[in-house]
Design a protein around this motif. Sequence first.
Motif, PDB file in Angstrom:
ATOM      1  N   ASP A  25      44.312  49.356  40.943  1.00  0.00           N
ATOM      2  CA  ASP A  25      45.026  48.227  40.351  1.00  0.00           C
ATOM      3  C   ASP A  25      44.007  47.293  39.689  1.00  0.00           C
ATOM      4  O   ASP A  25      43.228  46.639  40.375  1.00  0.00           O
ATOM      5  CB  ASP A  25      45.801  47.493  41.445  1.00  0.00           C
ATOM      6  CG  ASP A  25      46.680  46.377  40.909  1.00  0.00           C
ATOM      7  OD1 ASP A  25      46.486  45.933  39.753  1.00  0.00           O
ATOM      8  OD2 ASP A  25      47.562  45.923  41.661  1.00  0.00           O
ATOM      9  N   VAL A  26      44.022  47.241  38.362  1.00  0.00           N
ATOM     10  CA  VAL A  26      43.033  46.419  37.650  1.00  0.00           C
ATOM     11  C   VAL A  26      43.198  44.931  37.952  1.00  0.00           C
ATOM     12  O   VAL A  26      42.258  44.164  37.796  1.00  0.00           O
ATOM     13  CB  VAL A  26      43.033  46.672  36.117  1.00  0.00           C
ATOM     14  CG1 VAL A  26      42.570  48.073  35.801  1.00  0.00           C
ATOM     15  CG2 VAL A  26      44.384  46.400  35.509  1.00  0.00           C
ATOM     16  N   THR A  27      44.403  44.527  38.399  1.00  0.00           N
ATOM     17  CA  THR A  27      44.581  43.118  38.766  1.00  0.00           C
ATOM     18  C   THR A  27      43.895  42.801  40.091  1.00  0.00           C
ATOM     19  O   THR A  27      43.679  41.645  40.413  1.00  0.00           O
ATOM     20  CB  THR A  27      46.079  42.731  38.854  1.00  0.00           C
ATOM     21  OG1 THR A  27      46.697  43.461  39.914  1.00  0.00           O
ATOM     22  CG2 THR A  27      46.787  43.011  37.542  1.00  0.00           C
ATOM     23  N   LYS A  28      43.565  43.839  40.875  1.00  0.00           N
ATOM     24  CA  LYS A  28      42.836  43.663  42.133  1.00  0.00           C
ATOM     25  C   LYS A  28      41.387  44.134  42.007  1.00  0.00           C
ATOM     26  O   LYS A  28      40.707  44.344  42.999  1.00  0.00           O
ATOM     27  CB  LYS A  28      43.511  44.459  43.249  1.00  0.00           C
ATOM     28  CG  LYS A  28      44.913  44.018  43.584  1.00  0.00           C
ATOM     29  CD  LYS A  28      45.484  44.912  44.663  1.00  0.00           C
ATOM     30  CE  LYS A  28      46.942  44.629  44.920  1.00  0.00           C
ATOM     31  NZ  LYS A  28      47.528  45.601  45.848  1.00  0.00           N
ATOM     32  N   ALA A  29      40.941  44.323  40.778  1.00  0.00           N
ATOM     33  CA  ALA A  29      39.584  44.816  40.532  1.00  0.00           C
ATOM     34  C   ALA A  29      38.549  43.873  41.142  1.00  0.00           C
ATOM     35  O   ALA A  29      38.740  42.653  41.185  1.00  0.00           O
ATOM     36  CB  ALA A  29      39.340  44.961  39.034  1.00  0.00           C
TER      37      ALA A  29
END
Length: 104
Positions: A40-44
Amino acid sequence: MIKKQFLKSKPVCKATFTLPLEAAPEAKKVSLVGEFNDWDVTKAIPLKKQAKAGVFKALVELETGKAYEFRYLIDGETWENDWDADAYVATPFGEENSVVVALN
């Protein structure tokens, strides 16, 4: 390069992920994306730029006894593998993911 430190008190591997300057000389922002954050790029996990050396680094705690696929996301658009990963795995997209193995 991935430097690993295993804790004796609990089943944790402190892994330091480092993206060398040569891999992304013009990069302004580098993030770590992989199985440990469900891709998940939002949790990168953001890597911090080390001013002197120009490399990007992040410290991540991983559960021991597992292998994790991951890649670096440069400036939100370019994917890069770790040049010194423990292994590489082919993806259904015709590319490879880096693998870090958290085994003591």
